[in-house]
Structures are given as C-alpha cells and as structure tokens.
Design a protein around this motif. Structure first.
Motif, PDB file in Angstrom:
ATOM      1  N   LYS A 197       0.812  -1.217   0.000  1.00  0.00           N
ATOM      2  CA  LYS A 197       0.000   0.000   0.000  1.00  0.00           C
ATOM      3  C   LYS A 197       0.847   1.269   0.000  1.00  0.00           C
ATOM      4  CE  LYS A 197      -4.220   1.727   2.119  1.00  0.00           C
ATOM      5  NZ  LYS A 197      -5.285   1.426   3.085  1.00  0.00           N
ATOM      6  N   GLU A 198       1.855   1.322   0.828  1.00  0.00           N
ATOM      7  CA  GLU A 198       2.678   2.536   0.937  1.00  0.00           C
ATOM      8  C   GLU A 198       3.492   2.797  -0.330  1.00  0.00           C
ATOM      9  OE1 GLU A 198       2.573   4.865   3.292  1.00  0.00           O
ATOM     10  OE2 GLU A 198       0.994   3.701   4.248  1.00  0.00           O
ATOM     11  N   ILE A 199       4.174   1.780  -0.828  1.00  0.00           N
ATOM     12  CA  ILE A 199       5.020   1.981  -2.014  1.00  0.00           C
ATOM     13  C   ILE A 199       4.180   2.248  -3.261  1.00  0.00           C
ATOM     14  CG2 ILE A 199       5.287  -0.439  -2.649  1.00  0.00           C
ATOM     15  CD1 ILE A 199       8.253   0.311  -3.343  1.00  0.00           C
ATOM     16  N   LEU A 200       2.947   1.751  -3.273  1.00  0.00           N
ATOM     17  CA  LEU A 200       2.073   1.992  -4.431  1.00  0.00           C
ATOM     18  C   LEU A 200       1.710   3.469  -4.583  1.00  0.00           C
ATOM     19  CD1 LEU A 200      -0.299  -1.124  -4.313  1.00  0.00           C
ATOM     20  CD2 LEU A 200       1.578  -0.677  -5.916  1.00  0.00           C
ATOM     21  N   THR A 201       1.904   4.260  -3.534  1.00  0.00           N
ATOM     22  CA  THR A 201       1.616   5.694  -3.649  1.00  0.00           C
ATOM     23  C   THR A 201       2.569   6.375  -4.627  1.00  0.00           C
ATOM     24  OG1 THR A 201       3.035   6.273  -1.769  1.00  0.00           O
ATOM     25  CG2 THR A 201       0.686   5.871  -1.301  1.00  0.00           C
ATOM     26  N   SER A 202       3.730   5.789  -4.847  1.00  0.00           N
ATOM     27  CA  SER A 202       4.700   6.373  -5.772  1.00  0.00           C
ATOM     28  C   SER A 202       4.643   5.717  -7.159  1.00  0.00           C
ATOM     29  CB  SER A 202       6.112   6.226  -5.202  1.00  0.00           C
ATOM     30  OG  SER A 202       6.480   4.871  -5.109  1.00  0.00           O
ATOM     31  N   LYS A 203       3.627   4.902  -7.388  1.00  0.00           N
ATOM     32  CA  LYS A 203       3.496   4.176  -8.651  1.00  0.00           C
ATOM     33  C   LYS A 203       2.158   4.476  -9.318  1.00  0.00           C
ATOM     34  CE  LYS A 203       7.282   1.835  -7.893  1.00  0.00           C
ATOM     35  NZ  LYS A 203       8.455   2.010  -8.726  1.00  0.00           N
ATOM     36  N   LYS A 204       2.139   4.277 -10.607  1.00  0.00           N
ATOM     37  CA  LYS A 204       0.867   4.296 -11.327  1.00  0.00           C
ATOM     38  C   LYS A 204       0.278   2.906 -11.177  1.00  0.00           C
ATOM     39  CE  LYS A 204       2.500   7.633 -14.687  1.00  0.00           C
ATOM     40  NZ  LYS A 204       2.862   7.876 -16.085  1.00  0.00           N
ATOM     41  N   VAL A 205      -0.994   2.844 -10.776  1.00  0.00           N
ATOM     42  CA  VAL A 205      -1.641   1.560 -10.529  1.00  0.00           C
ATOM     43  C   VAL A 205      -2.955   1.501 -11.302  1.00  0.00           C
ATOM     44  CG1 VAL A 205      -2.611   0.012  -8.770  1.00  0.00           C
ATOM     45  CG2 VAL A 205      -0.651   1.471  -8.205  1.00  0.00           C
ATOM     46  N   ALA A 206      -3.173   0.373 -11.954  1.00  0.00           N
ATOM     47  CA  ALA A 206      -4.444   0.099 -12.634  1.00  0.00           C
ATOM     48  C   ALA A 206      -5.008  -1.192 -12.047  1.00  0.00           C
ATOM     49  CB  ALA A 206      -4.228  -0.054 -14.135  1.00  0.00           C
ATOM     50  N   LEU A 207      -6.325  -1.250 -11.924  1.00  0.00           N
ATOM     51  CA  LEU A 207      -6.998  -2.428 -11.381  1.00  0.00           C
ATOM     52  C   LEU A 207      -7.944  -3.010 -12.420  1.00  0.00           C
ATOM     53  CD1 LEU A 207      -8.050  -1.055  -7.859  1.00  0.00           C
ATOM     54  CD2 LEU A 207      -5.988  -2.376  -8.421  1.00  0.00           C
TER      55      LEU A 207
END
Length: 180
Positions: free
Chosen positions: A74-84
């Motif tokens: 969850k924390e590191i995903l804040t610095s990434k582009k994420v698609a679901l």
C-alpha cells in the motif's frame, strides 16, 4: 515503460486476461512482467513504473492473494501508477456493470490504494458448467442457471463473456497514457 501485471485467479479466467494484456502491452513497446499473486511474497516492485493488479471474482470477492499484494504494498504503491481490473459476472450484463464497478473496483481502490488508480477495467467472466467451483457455488448454481436459461442460453455449454477487443484496447490505452 516497465510494467508489472499481478493477477489472482481461481479458474484461469483472470490469468488469461492478464496474459493477453501482457502480450498487447509488449506489442505497444512496454517491458512487461506477468506474475500470479499466489504465493507471492516480498516481491520488489520498485523497478516498475506501472502496476496492473487484477483478480477473478467468486462469490463477490477478489482472490485473497491479489488483495494481500495490494495491502502489503500500500505505501510503495503511492509512488506508482496503478491500474486495477477484474473478471466477473457483473460485467456480463449492462444492468449490473455499475454495481460491479463500484463493488469490485472503486471500493477495492478506496480500501487498498492511497491514490486513485490510473485506470480500472471491468471485464466479463466465463460460464463453464464443467468447472469445479466448490460448495458455495453449488448453492447459487440453480439461480445462475435459471437466469441464463431466461436469456435463451444453453447452460450445458461453456460461454465466454469476456470482450477481448475491449481488453486489448484497455491494455493499449494503459501504455499510451502512462508512457512507453
């Protein structure tokens, strides 16, 4: 662009979608790694620009491993582009798509991501009368069967509700909108 596709699957439907996304994204020039979330622990996601995380839906739920991946990162995903993305029966009919979008994508994004996803994909499912779905599915099978029969669908045969053109277009858009 370097992308990671992480998927959770029970019967292979979401895996097939993830594999097609990977193929299309590579054709579009992205470097893509494809990983099953089952047994995935301590996976280093720092090298990736885009993370695509998806799951098949069974009895209204994502796979446990795909959700754990989101929760554990969850924390590191804040610095990434994420698609679901999800593969679910709610996408099979227009009347249930809004509910599917909210329940399986928007609610999951709100719970497991601190930032908005760059994209969400709601893709259809596969009805397979031969698949071994477990005890809970047996309880709901007669309801599902009746609904399909009302639509004139032969419930003795496998039906694939996934829109492969839409899946390919979604994957192309991910690359186009999130860098090459």
């Amino acid at each position: 662009m370097k992308a990671l596709i992480v998927y959770g699957t029970r019967y292979g439907t979401a895996a097939e979608i993830a594999e097609e996304m990977s193929r299309v994204m590579k054709e579009e020039g992205a470097e893509v790694d494809l990983v099953d979330s089952k047994g995935l622990k301590n996976f280093d996601i720092t090298p990736y620009d885009l993370l695509v995380v998806g799951s098949g839906i069974k009895m209204g739920k994502w796979t446990k491993n795909a959700l754990n991946f989101l929760k554990n990162n969850k924390e590191i995903l804040t610095s990434k582009k994420v698609a679901l993305f999800v593969s679910c029966g709610a996408a099979n009919e227009e009347k249930s798509r809004a509910e599917g979008q909210e329940k399986y994508l928007d609610d999951v994004a709100n719970k497991y991501l601190l930032n908005e996803p760059v994209a969400t994909g709601l893709f259809g499912s596969v009805y397979d009368p031969e698949a071994k779905h477990g005890l809970m599915y047996k309880f709901t099978r007669s309801f599902i069967k009746k609904e399909l029969e009302k639509q004139g669908i032969d419930t003795t045969k496998r039906h694939d509700y996934r829109d492969w053109d839409a899946i390919k277009e979604w994957a192309r858009d991910l690359v186009a909108k999130n860098g090459r």
